[in-house]
Scaffold this active site. Structure first.
Site, mmCIF file in Angstrom:
data_model
loop_
_atom_site.group_PDB
_atom_site.id
_atom_site.type_symbol
_atom_site.label_atom_id
_atom_site.label_comp_id
_atom_site.label_asym_id
_atom_site.label_seq_id
_atom_site.Cartn_x
_atom_site.Cartn_y
_atom_site.Cartn_z
ATOM 1 N N HIS A 95 -7.261 21.906 15.093
ATOM 2 C CA HIS A 95 -8.530 21.365 15.603
ATOM 3 C C HIS A 95 -9.420 20.465 14.517
ATOM 4 O O HIS A 95 -9.776 19.396 14.741
ATOM 5 C CB HIS A 95 -9.207 22.463 16.534
ATOM 6 C CG HIS A 95 -10.625 22.040 16.676
ATOM 7 N ND1 HIS A 95 -10.974 21.786 18.145
ATOM 8 C CD2 HIS A 95 -11.834 21.590 16.301
ATOM 9 C CE1 HIS A 95 -12.140 21.582 18.378
ATOM 10 N NE2 HIS A 95 -12.511 21.463 17.222
ATOM 11 N N GLU A 96 -9.504 21.268 13.548
ATOM 12 C CA GLU A 96 -10.150 21.088 12.261
ATOM 13 C C GLU A 96 -9.681 19.570 11.637
ATOM 14 O O GLU A 96 -10.363 18.682 11.190
ATOM 15 C CB GLU A 96 -10.694 21.856 11.227
ATOM 16 C CG GLU A 96 -11.395 23.088 11.925
ATOM 17 C CD GLU A 96 -12.516 22.867 12.724
ATOM 18 O OE1 GLU A 96 -13.074 21.802 12.288
ATOM 19 O OE2 GLU A 96 -12.902 23.468 13.557
ATOM 20 N N CYS B 267 -15.967 23.388 20.431
ATOM 21 C CA CYS B 267 -16.294 22.471 19.275
ATOM 22 C C CYS B 267 -17.736 22.497 19.190
ATOM 23 O O CYS B 267 -18.475 22.172 20.060
ATOM 24 C CB CYS B 267 -15.753 20.875 19.481
ATOM 25 S SG CYS B 267 -15.948 20.078 18.135
ATOM 26 N N LEU B 268 -18.304 22.726 17.842
ATOM 27 C CA LEU B 268 -19.553 22.750 17.626
ATOM 28 C C LEU B 268 -20.226 21.288 17.859
ATOM 29 O O LEU B 268 -21.526 21.016 17.968
ATOM 30 C CB LEU B 268 -19.996 23.034 16.237
ATOM 31 C CG LEU B 268 -19.783 24.477 15.871
ATOM 32 C CD1 LEU B 268 -19.926 24.740 14.455
ATOM 33 C CD2 LEU B 268 -20.149 25.430 16.745
ATOM 34 N N GLY C 100 -15.198 27.254 12.447
ATOM 35 C CA GLY C 100 -14.519 26.121 11.727
ATOM 36 C C GLY C 100 -15.545 24.780 11.721
ATOM 37 O O GLY C 100 -16.411 24.898 12.851
ATOM 38 N N GLN D 219 -17.978 16.399 10.915
ATOM 39 C CA GLN D 219 -19.143 16.896 11.751
ATOM 40 C C GLN D 219 -20.513 16.870 11.312
ATOM 41 O O GLN D 219 -21.473 17.206 11.881
ATOM 42 C CB GLN D 219 -18.713 18.126 12.518
ATOM 43 C CG GLN D 219 -17.316 18.217 13.275
ATOM 44 C CD GLN D 219 -17.363 19.524 13.869
ATOM 45 O OE1 GLN D 219 -16.516 20.372 13.185
ATOM 46 N NE2 GLN D 219 -17.294 19.840 14.947
ATOM 47 N N HIS E 179 -10.196 16.512 13.519
ATOM 48 C CA HIS E 179 -11.481 15.737 13.220
ATOM 49 C C HIS E 179 -11.367 14.758 12.034
ATOM 50 O O HIS E 179 -12.178 13.807 12.011
ATOM 51 C CB HIS E 179 -12.487 17.020 12.567
ATOM 52 C CG HIS E 179 -13.206 17.658 13.893
ATOM 53 N ND1 HIS E 179 -13.985 16.857 14.841
ATOM 54 C CD2 HIS E 179 -13.265 18.946 14.265
ATOM 55 C CE1 HIS E 179 -14.624 17.754 15.798
ATOM 56 N NE2 HIS E 179 -14.163 19.073 15.310
HETATM 57 CO CO CO Z 1 -14.528 20.605 16.393
#
Ligand code: CO
Length: 191
Positions: free
Chosen positions: A133-134, A91-92, A43, A48, A137
């Site tokens: 989670h997304e 998380c990226l 995701g 991000q 963000h």
């Molecule tokens: Co994340």
């Protein structure tokens, strides 16, 4: 476009609703999928990649070959939440950091896809966790904010290391100052 690391100010920015689905947005989404697959994620939120849009993408298979698994969530909102569930997340924007996070066990989410069609999904398990989670963000909320106390304490040193690294990059000119980044984000808000 790149996946920006914590504590880049885009990760704390409250993203704004998208007003038009056009070829520019389609290109943004395609580039986000490329970056997500390259980073081996499932995701990725617009925050991000330093874009203040209420948009995130998902492919729970994490595989570029599985095109039918690709989902685009534009201007998402939760209609229902039920129960709680705890599991590990990463998380990226925090490469190598993992911790236990409590989420709703089941959510119903509504969003628009790239064709401008409104859709609704009831999701649990990994899919339910990923959309929560997304969507966080987009409000500038990060999984470290929601980590269980024990993990948040245990990982505080790693988070401080990310912070120190980002400040060094700013000092080196690789990233502008926080104020300048926030000005750029403001200018990028959907019109
Ligand atoms: Co994340």
């Amino acid at each position: 476009m790149e996946v920006v690391p914590f504590p880049h100010p885009a990760l704390r920015y409250e993203s704004k609703p998208i007003k038009a689905i056009d070829p520019d947005l389609e290109r943004v989404v395609a580039e986000m999928f490329d970056l997500m697959y390259a980073a081996k994620g499932i995701g990725l939120a617009a925050n991000q990649v330093a874009l203040p849009y209420r948009l995130f993408i998902m492919n729970l298979a994490g595989d570029a070959a599985e095109k039918t698994e690709e989902l685009v969530f534009i201007n998402p909102r939760f209609l229902r939440r039920k129960g709680t569930a705890e599991a590990e997340e990463g998380c990226l924007s925090f490469p190598g950091l993992y911790g236990q996070v409590k989420r709703s066990a089941k959510v119903t989410i509504e969003a628009f896809n790239l064709k401008g069609e409104c859709f609704e999904y009831a999701l649990d398990e990994l899919a339910g966790r990923a959309v929560q989670h997304e969507a966080d963000h987009l409000d500038g909320v990060l999984f470290i904010d929601r980590m269980v106390d024990e993990d948040r304490r245990a990982k505080a040193g790693i988070v401080a290391d990310y912070e120190a690294q980002f400040r060094r990059w700013q000092a080196d000119g690789r990233y502008p100052s926080d104020d300048e980044i926030r000005r750029q984000l403001k200018a990028l808000e959907p019109q």
